[in-house]
Design a protein around this motif. Structure first.
Motif, mmCIF file in Angstrom:
data_model
loop_
_atom_site.group_PDB
_atom_site.id
_atom_site.type_symbol
_atom_site.label_atom_id
_atom_site.label_comp_id
_atom_site.label_asym_id
_atom_site.label_seq_id
_atom_site.Cartn_x
_atom_site.Cartn_y
_atom_site.Cartn_z
ATOM 1 N N GLU A 1 0.888 -1.246 0.187
ATOM 2 C CA GLU A 1 -0.127 -0.065 0.030
ATOM 3 C C GLU A 1 0.715 1.286 0.023
ATOM 4 O OE1 GLU A 1 -2.510 -0.566 3.507
ATOM 5 O OE2 GLU A 1 -3.372 -2.565 2.447
ATOM 6 N N SER A 2 2.121 1.115 0.100
ATOM 7 C CA SER A 2 3.097 2.138 0.243
ATOM 8 C C SER A 2 3.076 2.819 -1.203
ATOM 9 C CB SER A 2 4.321 1.887 0.760
ATOM 10 O OG SER A 2 4.101 1.430 1.931
ATOM 11 N N PHE A 3 2.856 1.937 -2.115
ATOM 12 C CA PHE A 3 3.151 2.722 -3.614
ATOM 13 C C PHE A 3 1.964 3.049 -4.201
ATOM 14 C CE2 PHE A 3 5.871 -1.132 -2.975
ATOM 15 C CZ PHE A 3 7.166 -0.606 -3.745
ATOM 16 N N THR A 4 1.829 4.370 -4.768
ATOM 17 C CA THR A 4 0.907 5.095 -5.410
ATOM 18 C C THR A 4 1.191 5.433 -6.774
ATOM 19 O OG1 THR A 4 1.635 7.217 -4.577
ATOM 20 C CG2 THR A 4 0.553 5.970 -3.073
ATOM 21 N N ALA A 5 0.016 5.752 -7.332
ATOM 22 C CA ALA A 5 0.201 6.184 -8.792
ATOM 23 C C ALA A 5 1.227 7.239 -8.861
ATOM 24 C CB ALA A 5 -1.137 6.840 -9.504
ATOM 25 N N GLU A 6 1.533 8.103 -7.974
ATOM 26 C CA GLU A 6 2.473 9.156 -7.983
ATOM 27 C C GLU A 6 3.721 8.807 -7.737
ATOM 28 O OE1 GLU A 6 -0.556 9.538 -6.375
ATOM 29 O OE2 GLU A 6 -1.319 10.368 -8.045
ATOM 30 N N ARG A 7 4.055 7.868 -6.825
ATOM 31 C CA ARG A 7 5.294 7.196 -6.341
ATOM 32 C C ARG A 7 5.119 5.798 -6.746
ATOM 33 N NH1 ARG A 7 7.941 10.122 -2.675
ATOM 34 N NH2 ARG A 7 9.728 8.616 -3.488
ATOM 35 N N GLU B 1 7.685 3.573 -7.556
ATOM 36 C CA GLU B 1 8.753 3.059 -7.215
ATOM 37 C C GLU B 1 9.298 3.707 -6.172
ATOM 38 O OE1 GLU B 1 10.268 1.672 -11.856
ATOM 39 O OE2 GLU B 1 11.540 2.823 -10.489
ATOM 40 N N LEU B 2 9.901 2.906 -5.218
ATOM 41 C CA LEU B 2 10.595 3.383 -3.867
ATOM 42 C C LEU B 2 11.843 2.830 -3.368
ATOM 43 C CD1 LEU B 2 7.209 3.340 -1.944
ATOM 44 C CD2 LEU B 2 8.054 5.315 -2.751
ATOM 45 N N SER B 3 12.538 3.342 -2.676
ATOM 46 C CA SER B 3 13.739 2.625 -2.183
ATOM 47 C C SER B 3 13.339 1.892 -0.858
ATOM 48 C CB SER B 3 14.654 3.642 -1.859
ATOM 49 O OG SER B 3 14.449 4.541 -0.714
ATOM 50 N N LEU C 1 10.424 -8.660 4.713
ATOM 51 C CA LEU C 1 9.152 -8.680 4.003
ATOM 52 C C LEU C 1 9.364 -8.584 2.590
ATOM 53 C CD1 LEU C 1 6.966 -6.706 6.626
ATOM 54 C CD2 LEU C 1 7.214 -9.255 6.316
ATOM 55 N N VAL C 2 9.978 -7.383 2.181
ATOM 56 C CA VAL C 2 10.579 -7.285 0.790
ATOM 57 C C VAL C 2 11.124 -8.485 0.025
ATOM 58 C CG1 VAL C 2 11.899 -5.794 -0.777
ATOM 59 C CG2 VAL C 2 10.375 -4.807 0.823
ATOM 60 N N GLY C 3 11.932 -9.116 0.882
ATOM 61 C CA GLY C 3 12.637 -10.212 0.144
ATOM 62 C C GLY C 3 11.727 -11.370 -0.064
ATOM 63 N N ASP C 4 10.490 -11.528 0.934
ATOM 64 C CA ASP C 4 9.493 -12.484 0.617
ATOM 65 C C ASP C 4 8.585 -11.914 -0.667
ATOM 66 O OD1 ASP C 4 10.534 -14.258 2.677
ATOM 67 O OD2 ASP C 4 8.741 -13.537 4.155
ATOM 68 N N LEU C 5 8.413 -10.780 -0.665
ATOM 69 C CA LEU C 5 7.494 -10.396 -1.772
ATOM 70 C C LEU C 5 8.210 -10.536 -3.264
ATOM 71 C CD1 LEU C 5 5.789 -7.230 0.050
ATOM 72 C CD2 LEU C 5 4.692 -9.277 -0.761
ATOM 73 N N LEU D 1 6.768 -7.879 -5.495
ATOM 74 C CA LEU D 1 7.696 -6.851 -5.959
ATOM 75 C C LEU D 1 8.893 -7.084 -6.710
ATOM 76 C CD1 LEU D 1 7.887 -5.244 -2.280
ATOM 77 C CD2 LEU D 1 6.638 -4.667 -4.310
ATOM 78 N N GLU D 2 9.516 -6.190 -7.546
ATOM 79 C CA GLU D 2 10.556 -6.380 -8.316
ATOM 80 C C GLU D 2 11.534 -5.118 -8.373
ATOM 81 O OE1 GLU D 2 8.557 -7.268 -12.052
ATOM 82 O OE2 GLU D 2 8.686 -5.236 -12.671
ATOM 83 N N ARG D 3 12.628 -5.478 -8.560
ATOM 84 C CA ARG D 3 13.568 -4.037 -8.693
ATOM 85 C C ARG D 3 13.612 -3.456 -9.935
ATOM 86 N NH1 ARG D 3 17.075 -2.715 -4.589
ATOM 87 N NH2 ARG D 3 17.451 -4.411 -3.296
ATOM 88 N N ASP D 4 13.404 -2.343 -10.206
ATOM 89 C CA ASP D 4 13.599 -1.587 -11.531
ATOM 90 C C ASP D 4 15.303 -1.880 -11.909
ATOM 91 O OD1 ASP D 4 14.724 0.406 -13.364
ATOM 92 O OD2 ASP D 4 12.766 1.340 -13.060
ATOM 93 N N PRO D 5 15.465 -2.609 -13.032
ATOM 94 C CA PRO D 5 17.091 -3.013 -13.297
ATOM 95 C C PRO D 5 17.862 -1.660 -13.385
ATOM 96 C CG PRO D 5 15.433 -3.562 -15.061
ATOM 97 C CD PRO D 5 14.630 -2.980 -14.038
ATOM 98 N N SER D 6 17.307 -0.406 -13.924
ATOM 99 C CA SER D 6 18.365 0.446 -14.061
ATOM 100 C C SER D 6 18.172 1.502 -12.709
ATOM 101 C CB SER D 6 17.972 1.537 -15.345
ATOM 102 O OG SER D 6 16.550 1.588 -15.119
ATOM 103 N N THR D 7 17.370 1.553 -12.090
ATOM 104 C CA THR D 7 17.591 2.311 -11.059
ATOM 105 C C THR D 7 17.707 1.768 -9.727
ATOM 106 O OG1 THR D 7 14.926 2.315 -10.219
ATOM 107 C CG2 THR D 7 15.734 4.082 -11.891
ATOM 108 N N GLY D 8 17.415 0.256 -9.527
ATOM 109 C CA GLY D 8 17.530 -0.156 -8.391
ATOM 110 C C GLY D 8 16.394 -0.148 -7.309
ATOM 111 N N ARG D 9 15.445 0.668 -7.667
ATOM 112 C CA ARG D 9 14.292 0.952 -6.586
ATOM 113 C C ARG D 9 13.313 -0.319 -7.048
ATOM 114 N NH1 ARG D 9 14.486 6.417 -5.356
ATOM 115 N NH2 ARG D 9 12.256 6.725 -5.330
#
Lengths: 260, 260
Positions: free
Chosen positions: B30-36, B38-40, B58-62, B68-76
């Motif tokens: 729920e921390s992700f929004t249309a405005e944000r 991608e998050l660190s 928790l992120v490791g599990d997800l 969840l996935e990492r943006d390969p260019s930004t790492g976010r």
């Protein structure tokens, strides 16, 4: 697709031989398919190979947050709207689709054919959008669905620009045959990929169904990273795929520019 | 939206005062929004109010499952395509959209206006589809987004046919004001809902933005259960909403019939 191993506490209490509780709960979601979008608890247990008591507990957690919900009339379990709301924020679906949809609509308005957008996920293509043409040929794909890369136009465009290890693994096969025209020879597939890189366009001629030809082009962002591929699917007999090549290539460039 | 309490083992090892591990992991989404989108990791910790070490786990599990996935260019970190694939099976999004899209496209082709489809989730409307018209007025809504029920045409249509307790709770307010035209008087809102039930159509006149009027109708399935509502949004000055009423009502009937 995991964090570096150092970030997960070894021997954390929730982690078992079959993965953490969260991963086991999320794996339950894989029991739902387009053909079976609603399941009873016992069907969920059977399809996932999980004891019924465990399914009860995991489903309780997933329902508490809204990842699953009950159909109010049948009482069966289904994927919840809450999950869809959050998932609609996935950038590889949302921002890509937002950039692409006006372009896809224009291509569909001109051609009256099916126009598709897909991304590579591992060794497969995931179709993230489709605009149905009024004059549309039968397709085996659906939005949110997966398909093998090599036989589809979109898959060929994605594979031609995938990392070398992905290309090697996919070309090494086995390459599944869908029609008599499906390319299953790794040497021929590698030659096709080289041709896609040279020409900027991928043509899949009756490789998925024996009446459809797909013309596809890769979508690159401004840093020249491949982000997606776009295709128009036409009837093999009447569709004149060669005429579509400039349109599809231009559409791919437009989407790439809109990605920002 | 939980199983009966008896189905969750009391004192199960993964359950804590703040909810099970799975629920805590899902709440991170729920921390992700249309405005944000991608998050660190540290932004995720801050926005969710969760210790960084817990977020790591928790992120490791997800990520392990692909929620969840990492943006390969930004790492976010971002919502993963795997979650979107599974979520695209949510019947209240998928089968409803499949039944509705051809009808929405026809209405958009005739009117050149924005055509929307929404469902009720709790005390809010969730927009599950939108066909953008060539001649489209500015909208505050987005597909996958939520909005208050009372000021929107779709929300009025859904609320008029919602269970009595939902109507009571929403009418009791507080009713947020968006424009000088927004109805914030519970008595007037109740009268509007009665009128929607009588006429079969809901009109929201400049209640969300002061330049748009929405004409909406409820979609019922064959068992007369309300499943969604459909709307056309037009410019208040030039849109002639009264002319749209028969079209919108017929579209709602068509979608209901297509639901099977």
């Amino acid at each position: 697709m995991t964090l570096s191993s150092g970030t997960v506490a070894p021997g954390a209490p929730t982690r078992t031989a079959t993965g953490s509780v969260t991963v086991r709960a999320l794996r339950l979601l894989e029991s739902f398919t387009a053909e079976r979008p609603e399941l009873s608890l016992s069907e969920l247990a059977r399809r996932s190979g999980t004891p019924l008591s465990t399914v009860h507990r995991l489903v309780g957690d997933l329902m508490e947050w809204g990842a699953l919900e009950r159909d109010p009339s049948t009482g069966r379990i289904r994927v919840g709207l809450r999950l869809w709301e959050v998932a609609s924020l996935a950038p590889r679906a949302l921002s890509l689709r937002e950039a692409a949809i006006p372009v896809l609509e224009d291509v569909a308005a001109v051609t009256h054919e099916n126009v598709q957008l897909g991304v590579r996920e591992g060794d497969e293509v995931v179709f993230v959008e489709r605009i149905r043409g009024r004059r549309s040929v039968r397709l085996l794909t659906r939005v949110g669905g997966r398909f093998a890369l090599p036989p589809t136009g979109i898959g060929l465009a994605l594979l031609a620009h995938a990392p070398a290890d992905v290309q090697e693994r996919v070309c090494a096969g086995p390459l599944r045959r869908f029609t008599p025209y499906t390319v299953t020879d790794p040497v021929r597939l590698r030659a096709m990929l080289a041709e896609v890189r040279r020409s900027g366009v991928a043509v899949s001629d009756r490789q998925v169904t024996d009446d459809a030809v797909s013309v596809a082009a890769p979508v690159f962002d401004r840093s020249r990273a491949i982000r997606a591929a776009v295709s128009v699917v036409v009837e093999a007999d009447t569709g004149r795929p060669a005429q579509l090549t400039p349109l599809v290539r231009a559409a791919a460039l437009s989407i790439g520019r809109a990605l920002g």
